[in-house]
Design an enzyme around this catalytic site. Structure first.
Site, PDB file in Angstrom:
ATOM      1  N   HIS A 118       0.812  -1.217   0.000  1.00 20.11           N
ATOM      2  CA  HIS A 118       0.000   0.000   0.000  1.00 20.11           C
ATOM      3  C   HIS A 118       0.844   1.264   0.000  1.00 20.11           C
ATOM      4  O   HIS A 118       1.878   1.357   0.647  1.00 20.11           O
ATOM      5  CB  HIS A 118      -0.943   0.012   1.212  1.00 20.11           C
ATOM      6  CG  HIS A 118      -0.209   0.046   2.534  1.00 20.11           C
ATOM      7  ND1 HIS A 118       0.179   1.221   3.143  1.00 20.11           N
ATOM      8  CD2 HIS A 118       0.206  -0.947   3.346  1.00 20.11           C
ATOM      9  CE1 HIS A 118       0.789   0.950   4.280  1.00 20.11           C
ATOM     10  NE2 HIS A 118       0.823  -0.364   4.429  1.00 20.11           N
ATOM     11  N   ASP A 119       0.406   2.232  -0.785  1.00 22.20           N
ATOM     12  CA  ASP A 119       0.963   3.593  -0.800  1.00 22.20           C
ATOM     13  C   ASP A 119       2.402   3.669  -1.295  1.00 22.20           C
ATOM     14  O   ASP A 119       3.062   4.690  -1.108  1.00 22.20           O
ATOM     15  CB  ASP A 119       0.856   4.246   0.589  1.00 22.20           C
ATOM     16  CG  ASP A 119      -0.576   4.293   1.102  1.00 22.20           C
ATOM     17  OD1 ASP A 119      -1.387   5.012   0.497  1.00 22.20           O
ATOM     18  OD2 ASP A 119      -0.899   3.593   2.082  1.00 22.20           O
ATOM     19  N   GLY A 136       4.969  -1.166   2.898  1.00 17.33           N
ATOM     20  CA  GLY A 136       4.171   0.035   2.662  1.00 17.33           C
ATOM     21  C   GLY A 136       4.973   1.307   2.570  1.00 17.33           C
ATOM     22  O   GLY A 136       5.975   1.501   3.258  1.00 17.33           O
TER      23      GLY A 136
END
Length: 260
Positions: A118-119, A136
């Site tokens: 994520h991200d 992440g």
């Protein structure tokens, strides 16, 4: 051509000349650009934004929800640029409330079984090797190569034109133009082969080498080395990129070799 054996949500937006093979799954809230190939048993999930000319190979999962316990179902996306290839069983997760998107740029190659969490922000012309795992909010800049089986800690930054040896455990920021390897990872020189392939001149390569000698081999601490680089080298794109990267590092940069 869309196979009748593919599962395609009627609200998905599919561009021109897109091939979707049997048993692929395309969910709602998906955008796929022109001239893409979505292979069999690929899952393109809610929130995927895929550019033109991309290939996504069997078993890959794009825009799965984040593996983050703080994720509360907020809207987020995965953005993949043009001409990027995602190989077998690679996974790219959506963003969280932190950035609300995971980004992979143009002309990237994400090899089999790699994971982009994520991200993360992966810029253009990046190669992520087989089974490499990015946690992440990792940031990877243009033309970096992360070789197979590498593990990259969350929030780590990897700068431009970097080459990281396979099987590396990356927990520090990796400054531009460098060759990184050994266990634990250390600075092993500059990525001369990669720089020459991308058109860097002899003078540019020599300058980059000399700056890293100042940083790693003159016995200076980081503050002293940064001051020496600022005062002893004329401003230029290569010097300024190295300086700015080190100055803005939150995790600290990879150490020099004990053999230096």
């Amino acid at each position: 051509m869309h196979s009748p054996l593919a599962v395609i949500h009627p609200d998905a937006k599919i561009g021109n000349n897109v091939t979707i093979d049997p048993f692929a799954v395309i969910e709602k809230n998906v955008i796929i650009g022109d001239n893409c190939r979505i292979y069999s048993h690929t899952a393109v999930l809610d929130g995927a934004r895929i550019g033109s000319g991309c290939s996504i190979f069997p078993g890959a999962v794009i825009a799965g929800i984040p593996q983050d316990l703080k994720f509360a179902g907020e809207d987020s996306v995965v953005e993949i640029g043009d001409r990027t290839t995602i190989r077998e069983c690679a996974t790219v997760n959506r963003g969280t409330a932190s950035k609300r998107k995971t980004v992979i740029g143009n002309d990237c190659l994400i090899m089999a079984y790699a994971h982009v969490a994520h991200d993360c922000v992966i810029n253009n012309n990046v190669i992520i090797g087989n089974a490499s795992q990015l946690a992440g909010e990792v940031m990877v800049d243009d033309f970096a190569i992360i070789s197979g089986g590498s593990l990259v800690h969350q929030f780590t930054r990897i700068s431009k034109h970097v080459m990281i040896q396979g099987g590396s455990r990356v927990g520090k920021d990796i400054p531009p133009y460098t060759l990184i390897g050994r266990e634990p990872i250390t600075y092993c020189g500059i990525n001369i082969v990669g720089l020459r392939r991308r058109g860097f001149t002899d003078n540019q390569v020599f300058l980059i080498q000399d700056i890293y000698r100042t940083l790693y081999t003159r016995g200076l601490n980081n503050t002293e080395a940064l001051h020496a680089i600022e005062t002893e080298y004329e401003p230029c794109a290569e010097r300024d990129l190295i300086l700015n990267f080190i100055k803005t590092s939150q995790r600290g940069i990879v150490r020099g070799s004990i053999d230096d």
